[in-house]
Design an enzyme around this catalytic site. Sequence first.
Site, PDB file in Angstrom:
ATOM      1  N   LYS A  62      -9.801   7.252  -0.832  1.00 21.43           N
ATOM      2  CA  LYS A  62     -10.017   7.072   0.603  1.00 21.43           C
ATOM      3  C   LYS A  62      -8.689   7.296   1.321  1.00 21.43           C
ATOM      4  O   LYS A  62      -7.770   6.496   1.196  1.00 21.43           O
ATOM      5  CB  LYS A  62     -10.546   5.657   0.861  1.00 21.43           C
ATOM      6  N   GLU A 103      -4.074  -9.426   9.818  1.00 19.09           N
ATOM      7  CA  GLU A 103      -5.489  -9.649   9.505  1.00 19.09           C
ATOM      8  C   GLU A 103      -5.773 -10.944   8.743  1.00 19.09           C
ATOM      9  O   GLU A 103      -6.233 -10.935   7.603  1.00 19.09           O
ATOM     10  CB  GLU A 103      -6.066  -8.455   8.727  1.00 19.09           C
ATOM     11  N   ASN A 146      -6.503  -4.702  15.210  1.00 22.35           N
ATOM     12  CA  ASN A 146      -6.938  -3.685  14.256  1.00 22.35           C
ATOM     13  C   ASN A 146      -8.432  -3.493  14.453  1.00 22.35           C
ATOM     14  O   ASN A 146      -9.198  -4.449  14.346  1.00 22.35           O
ATOM     15  CB  ASN A 146      -6.659  -4.110  12.814  1.00 22.35           C
ATOM     16  N   SER A 173      -5.436   2.270  -1.035  1.00 22.36           N
ATOM     17  CA  SER A 173      -6.375   1.398  -0.331  1.00 22.36           C
ATOM     18  C   SER A 173      -6.788   0.245  -1.246  1.00 22.36           C
ATOM     19  O   SER A 173      -7.181   0.467  -2.387  1.00 22.36           O
ATOM     20  CB  SER A 173      -7.599   2.220   0.097  1.00 22.36           C
ATOM     21  N   TRP A 174      -6.690  -0.988  -0.742  1.00 21.75           N
ATOM     22  CA  TRP A 174      -6.853  -2.202  -1.550  1.00 21.75           C
ATOM     23  C   TRP A 174      -8.047  -2.160  -2.494  1.00 21.75           C
ATOM     24  O   TRP A 174      -7.907  -2.348  -3.691  1.00 21.75           O
ATOM     25  CB  TRP A 174      -6.993  -3.437  -0.647  1.00 21.75           C
ATOM     26  N   GLN A 215       0.807  -1.219   0.000  1.00 23.02           N
ATOM     27  CA  GLN A 215       0.000   0.000   0.000  1.00 23.02           C
ATOM     28  C   GLN A 215       0.839   1.268   0.000  1.00 23.02           C
ATOM     29  O   GLN A 215       0.321   2.347  -0.281  1.00 23.02           O
ATOM     30  CB  GLN A 215      -0.939   0.001   1.208  1.00 23.02           C
ATOM     31  N   HIS A 246       1.367  -9.082   4.780  1.00 26.95           N
ATOM     32  CA  HIS A 246       0.266  -8.122   4.834  1.00 26.95           C
ATOM     33  C   HIS A 246      -0.467  -8.157   3.493  1.00 26.95           C
ATOM     34  O   HIS A 246      -0.281  -7.292   2.642  1.00 26.95           O
ATOM     35  CB  HIS A 246       0.805  -6.718   5.139  1.00 26.95           C
ATOM     36  N   GLU A 284      -3.971  -0.957  14.274  1.00 26.78           N
ATOM     37  CA  GLU A 284      -4.587  -0.085  13.270  1.00 26.78           C
ATOM     38  C   GLU A 284      -5.886   0.460  13.831  1.00 26.78           C
ATOM     39  O   GLU A 284      -6.670  -0.272  14.431  1.00 26.78           O
ATOM     40  CB  GLU A 284      -4.924  -0.820  11.958  1.00 26.78           C
TER      41      GLU A 284
END
Length: 468
Positions: A435, A160, A297, A428-429, A19, A116, A375
């Site tokens: 965003k 995550e 997170n 952002s994925w 990212q 990640h 996060e």
Amino acid sequence: MTKTLPKDFIFGGATAAYQAEGATHTDGKGPVAWDKYLEDNYWYTAEPASDFYNRYPVDLKLAEEYGVNGIRISIAWSRIFPTGYGQVNAKGVEFYHNLFAECHKRHVEPFVTLHHFDTPEALHSNGDFLNRENIEHFVDYAAFCFEEFPEVNYWTTFNEIGPIGDGQYLVGKFPPGIQYDLAKVFQSHHNMMVSHARAVKLYKEKGYKGEIGVVHALPTKYPLDPENPADVRAAELEDIIHNKFILDATYLGRYSAETMEGVNHILLVNGGSLDLREEDFTALEAAKDLNDFLGINYYMSDWMEAFDGETEIIHNGKGEKGSSKYQIKGVGRRVAPDYVPRTDWDWIIYPQGLYDQIMRVKKDYPNYKKIYITENGLGYKDEFVDNTVYDDGRIDYVKQHLEVLSDAIADGANVKGYFIWSLMDVFSWSNGYEKRYGLFYVDFETQERYPKKSAHWYKKVAETQIID
């Protein structure tokens, strides 16, 4: 009453390799599944992201100047092993040595994640973590990094595990883009937890001096009507999918009878079966008390009501408030009460959920040792004026979440730090570049950085430990 945080509290900023770095094919880096998936399915790519690959000295200087004394960084697996295993890419190794050296020079402690969301393409196309061979490749990669980077004091195996399985096999917004396959969701969670456990045990057996843990996204789940047993059941089942299954694996070394009853119900309704082996539980059991910390997170909570119709999930990727939908057959449907605010991306703002989740971990998993909030932050359509962003909404969001951390600490939880997502604006994925979360605004055309109002506020809180 003004609330405070401990003197030794870490005020961090979070990033992730894919990212932030850009340079997706530079200096021998191997491809990841996201490269082609974004080209084929979205209106953006991860080039150049925040160009952290070249601009990390600028970002770390800003971190030091603004009181940020910890940074979450992830190593891009395919920068070290371009195909996931075998030949080592020396330039990738050199990059991370230089990056970690710069962190220490700037007195910003790196908390380093091994994975990640960015499995190398060669392994991802071979089943990712549904393929048990990739457990072995991950453990080998972890072993290499532990030995190669002794300058790292804090390691995280995965970021995550829950949202990876959800994104890949439930919502279908991560490659390979499969929807509504709950058996694959649970199997992915399980195999990644086995990978985590084996890496943690290896780290401890080798006697390395640092600490190691895992980062879980833990969105708190509530029944829409606490008096309605069907809504309570829906919240419990949703919690098993997203939280309890992976927390049990982390800290019990097994799945409780209650967890497995829920899993079996979900699979009975939705189809599929799991491959859970004796050696898996041997690995989980061996690691359950070895985690030095849990990273949480937390962005939002969800309210659940009973639902028996067909599964349908619609992801809000463009910030059109109210466009998301989430309902799973035999589990439940997300329905937010009117009194809770939500973002343009339909993420519910509910700081109490963070407090409740921390206290749940403390109560249900007393062997947790300590917690970092790894996060938390607010995605915003930032308005850039006067070379800054007047992001009072972000300040208010972070302030409310820091206040509940102060409450949790006062109530006996061992919370040692907070990492805002994100240090600077990043890609952002599934939402691209619209965003923004950062303390520092990134002009993605010029890659210049500009401190937002929130950066000045965060600096003051970090310096005084007073949440004001």
